[in-house]
Write an enzyme that holds these catalytic residues in place. Structure first.
Site, short mmCIF file in Angstrom:
data_model
loop_
_atom_site.label_atom_id
_atom_site.label_comp_id
_atom_site.label_asym_id
_atom_site.label_seq_id
_atom_site.Cartn_x
_atom_site.Cartn_y
_atom_site.Cartn_z
N GLN A 14 39.31 41.84 46.67
CA GLN A 14 38.61 42.14 45.43
C GLN A 14 39.36 43.18 44.60
O GLN A 14 39.69 44.26 45.10
CB GLN A 14 37.20 42.66 45.70
N ASP A 74 32.65 36.95 38.79
CA ASP A 74 31.58 37.29 39.73
C ASP A 74 30.29 37.48 38.94
O ASP A 74 30.11 38.49 38.27
CB ASP A 74 31.94 38.57 40.49
N THR A 100 34.45 47.66 45.66
CA THR A 100 34.70 46.64 44.64
C THR A 100 34.34 47.11 43.23
O THR A 100 35.11 46.93 42.28
CB THR A 100 33.92 45.35 44.97
N ASP A 103 37.49 38.32 41.75
CA ASP A 103 36.51 39.11 41.00
C ASP A 103 37.12 39.69 39.73
O ASP A 103 36.90 40.85 39.36
CB ASP A 103 35.93 40.24 41.87
#
Length: 423
Positions: free
Chosen positions: A362, A406, A332, A385
């Site tokens: 993500q 996030d 991520t 995200d």
């Protein structure tokens, strides 16, 4: 001012100017030394008692006491004990970083291997934050105590979060590397958490010294029970100190050091080429003007690149675009199209996007790990995200976000003003 208020004001002055900074810290963690007890407790016995008291507000008292007993010698100075605590945590992180090399054989899964890379990066940064806290405790100045405590809380909170980011990177990976890393990090996490608890106690003390006068100001400014108008929070003090008028700034007024243009009218055609000119750890703004166009590249303003200012022709005209995502095998943190890591980063009139879409899970458009960073009139567009606000102090003004944000930091501060959220 009432007699009681005068007494409280005098008491606060005495704490700061007569007793000294070390005693402020001591009071903050519950140490109440009388002159008589200070004379009676010397050497190891005195140090042990001081350690027990200074570890009182921490969550991991046993770890706190054993680590300080080994590292602090015979000192009973609370300030030196806290510094020792920060140093021990940093040393432990260095040990974990060295141990992580032994995990290479266990990280045969490609995602686990990437997770190990994330860990090394994050743990090195966490160790730097802890060592910065050690340095900050050295010249501790009572007149700047609030500023010092704010820095300490932000850095220590970041160190805690960096370690958690390391562990989170192993989620969903195969093999034993993740569990091994969790074991390696256990003590380091406890030590860092303890350091943050000590600093939070200092903050609580400062708050109690000023709370009565603050309440009086609030009462005197009230409107007799009527609803007050909603107002935006004032700008953080560090914004004004930057001396950047972003509201009126244009590429011309900022006098760019480098111009990037896909049509060949600038010095470079890519942002990454322009970044090669950024001086290391610069104290002066380095301005990069990015002309209209879609720049399909992955950009990292690394921690050596400080005071970088990027200005575009508008968030729908100057766009930085990528499509890395978790579903296709990228951790991520590394899916970010653009990552701002170096402190004091500024962006105005730029779009950051990740076009991976919902099916790819993500997929970060913008990752921010830059202390004192500012984003003005920017579009941040992705799905999951979209904006990864990693740590430290960040300020967003008149930005539009499409997707999810996030938040993973604790005492770091991300402030949003007139923010439009695309949901």
């Amino acid at each position: 001012m009432t007699a009681d208020a005068k007494k409280k004001k005098i008491a606060a002055i005495v704490v700061f100017s007569v007793i000294g900074v070390a005693m402020i810290v001591a009071v903050a963690v519950g140490v109440t030394w009388s002159r008589k007890s200070a004379k009676e407790h010397k050497g190891t016995a005195s140090s042990k008692k001081a350690i027990e008291a200074i570890c009182q507000p921490t969550s991991y008292k046993e770890t706190c006491q054993s680590s300080l007993e080994n590292a602090a010698g015979d000192t009973s100075d609370p300030k030196e004990l806290i510094k020792a605590g920060f140093q021990v945590a940093a040393d432990k992180l260095d040990e974990v970083i060295q141990n992580s090399n032994t995990l290479k054989d266990l990280a045969k899964d490609p995602m686990a291997s990437q997770a190990l890379d994330v860990c090394k990066e994050m743990l090195n940064t966490a160790a730097e934050d802890l060592l910065g806290a050690v340095d900050k405790m050295g010249p501790l100045d009572a007149s700047k105590m609030n500023e010092y405590v704010e820095d300490l809380k932000v850095w220590l909170s970041a160190a805690v979060n960096h370690q958690q980011t390391c562990l989170d990177a192993f989620e969903g990976t195969k093999g034993e590397a993740g569990e091994k890393m969790k074991g390696f990090l256990k003590t380091a996490q406890e030590l860092t958490s303890n350091g943050l608890a000590m600093v939070s106690e200092i903050s609580s003390l400062l708050g109690s010294l000023t709370s009565n006068s603050h309440r009086r100001r609030l009462l005197s400014s009230s409107s007799g029970g009527q609803k007050s108008k909603r107002v935006y929070k004032p700008l953080p003090s560090w914004i004004g100190a930057r001396k950047l008028d972003l509201l009126t700034a244009t590429p011309q007024s900022l006098k760019p050091n480098v111009v990037v243009a896909q049509d060949g009218t600038g010095k470079y055609k890519s942002i990454n080429e322009a970044l090669k000119e950024v001086p290391k750890k610069s104290a002066e703004p380095f301005v990069i003007y990015i002309k209209e166009g879609v720049y399909k590249e992955y950009v990292i303003v690394d921690k050596e690149m400080t005071n970088v200012v990027m200005i575009g022709d508008g968030p729908t005209k100057t766009r930085i675009s990528g499509s890395k995502n978790y579903a296709d095998g990228t951790a991520t943190m590394y899916t970010a199209t653009f990552a701002a890591v170096g402190d004091y980063f500024v962006a105005k009139g730029i779009g950051f996007e990740n076009t991976a879409g919902a099916a790819k899970h993500q997929a970060v458009a913008l990752r921010v790990q830059s202390d004192f960073s500012i984003f003005y009139n920017c579009y941040i567009d992705a799905y999951q995200d979209t904006l990864y606000t990693q740590t430290y102090r960040q300020y967003y003004r008149d930005c539009t976000i499409s997707g999810t944000v996030d938040f993973i930091f604790g005492d770091g501060v991300a402030m949003f003003q007139k923010l439009q959220d695309g949901g």
